[in-house]
Design a protein around this motif. Structure first.
Motif, mmCIF file in Angstrom:
data_model
loop_
_atom_site.group_PDB
_atom_site.id
_atom_site.type_symbol
_atom_site.label_atom_id
_atom_site.label_comp_id
_atom_site.label_asym_id
_atom_site.label_seq_id
_atom_site.Cartn_x
_atom_site.Cartn_y
_atom_site.Cartn_z
ATOM 1 N N THR A 119 -30.816 -23.692 0.164
ATOM 2 C CA THR A 119 -32.103 -22.958 1.002
ATOM 3 C C THR A 119 -33.179 -23.761 0.559
ATOM 4 O O THR A 119 -33.159 -23.989 -0.638
ATOM 5 N N TYR A 120 -34.145 -23.970 1.518
ATOM 6 C CA TYR A 120 -35.365 -24.590 1.199
ATOM 7 C C TYR A 120 -36.590 -23.659 1.262
ATOM 8 O O TYR A 120 -36.608 -22.903 2.378
ATOM 9 N N ARG A 121 -37.658 -23.947 0.403
ATOM 10 C CA ARG A 121 -38.739 -23.046 0.581
ATOM 11 C C ARG A 121 -39.838 -23.776 -0.232
ATOM 12 O O ARG A 121 -39.756 -24.706 -0.893
ATOM 13 N N LEU A 122 -41.145 -23.319 0.083
ATOM 14 C CA LEU A 122 -42.371 -24.127 -0.555
ATOM 15 C C LEU A 122 -42.349 -23.751 -2.218
ATOM 16 O O LEU A 122 -41.925 -22.647 -2.251
ATOM 17 N N PHE A 123 -42.932 -24.668 -2.928
ATOM 18 C CA PHE A 123 -43.111 -24.638 -4.109
ATOM 19 C C PHE A 123 -43.861 -23.294 -4.835
ATOM 20 O O PHE A 123 -44.701 -23.017 -4.017
ATOM 21 N N VAL A 159 -41.650 -28.938 -1.755
ATOM 22 C CA VAL A 159 -40.423 -27.990 -1.029
ATOM 23 C C VAL A 159 -39.459 -28.299 -2.022
ATOM 24 O O VAL A 159 -39.009 -28.986 -2.765
ATOM 25 N N VAL A 160 -38.808 -26.893 -2.829
ATOM 26 C CA VAL A 160 -37.823 -26.876 -3.411
ATOM 27 C C VAL A 160 -36.402 -26.301 -2.774
ATOM 28 O O VAL A 160 -36.353 -25.646 -1.830
ATOM 29 N N ALA A 161 -35.422 -27.007 -3.058
ATOM 30 C CA ALA A 161 -34.038 -26.404 -2.809
ATOM 31 C C ALA A 161 -33.205 -25.628 -3.808
ATOM 32 O O ALA A 161 -33.687 -25.999 -4.996
ATOM 33 N N HIS A 162 -33.135 -24.542 -3.490
ATOM 34 C CA HIS A 162 -32.298 -23.592 -4.279
ATOM 35 C C HIS A 162 -31.114 -23.103 -3.879
ATOM 36 O O HIS A 162 -30.862 -22.957 -2.711
ATOM 37 N N ASP A 163 -30.176 -22.627 -4.687
ATOM 38 C CA ASP A 163 -28.777 -22.079 -4.232
ATOM 39 C C ASP A 163 -28.923 -20.658 -4.211
ATOM 40 O O ASP A 163 -30.173 -19.979 -4.147
ATOM 41 N N ASP A 164 -27.617 -19.934 -3.973
ATOM 42 C CA ASP A 164 -27.700 -18.605 -3.836
ATOM 43 C C ASP A 164 -28.043 -17.846 -5.084
ATOM 44 O O ASP A 164 -28.516 -16.657 -5.024
ATOM 45 N N ASN A 165 -27.909 -18.445 -6.238
ATOM 46 C CA ASN A 165 -28.505 -17.672 -7.615
ATOM 47 C C ASN A 165 -30.104 -17.971 -7.908
ATOM 48 O O ASN A 165 -30.397 -17.705 -8.850
ATOM 49 N N ASP A 166 -30.811 -18.745 -6.865
ATOM 50 C CA ASP A 166 -32.086 -19.045 -6.951
ATOM 51 C C ASP A 166 -32.309 -20.078 -8.084
ATOM 52 O O ASP A 166 -33.542 -20.150 -8.484
ATOM 53 N N ASP A 167 -31.319 -20.758 -8.320
ATOM 54 C CA ASP A 167 -31.367 -22.130 -9.180
ATOM 55 C C ASP A 167 -31.748 -23.351 -8.621
ATOM 56 O O ASP A 167 -31.341 -23.802 -7.181
#
Length: 71
Positions: free
Chosen positions: A6-10, A51-59
């Protein structure tokens, strides 16, 4: 197994994870928080869009950086 990203702003609290990502996945070695901020937040032409990409664990698994410049 492929993880869903999932992608979101830094956000400021992402910085330690981003620095760890650089250290573990590049040949650059350790990047200081001050240098990262100088490169991407305090640029001569304003703040970069990070923009950061993170997984389901928010890593944090990746990043996209759009750096402003004068053309």
């Amino acid at each position: 197994m492929t993880k869903q990203l999932t992608y979101r702003l830094f956000q400021d609290e992402d910085l330690p994870s981003l620095l760890r990502l650089y250290e573990e996945n590049t040949n650059w070695g350790t990047l200081s928080p001050e240098l990262w901020r100088q490169y991407y937040l305090d640029t001569p032409h304003g703040r970069s869009l990070v923009v950061v990409a993170h997984d389901d664990n928010d890593d944090i698994a990746g990043q996209l950086i759009f750096t402003p410049s004068c053309v």
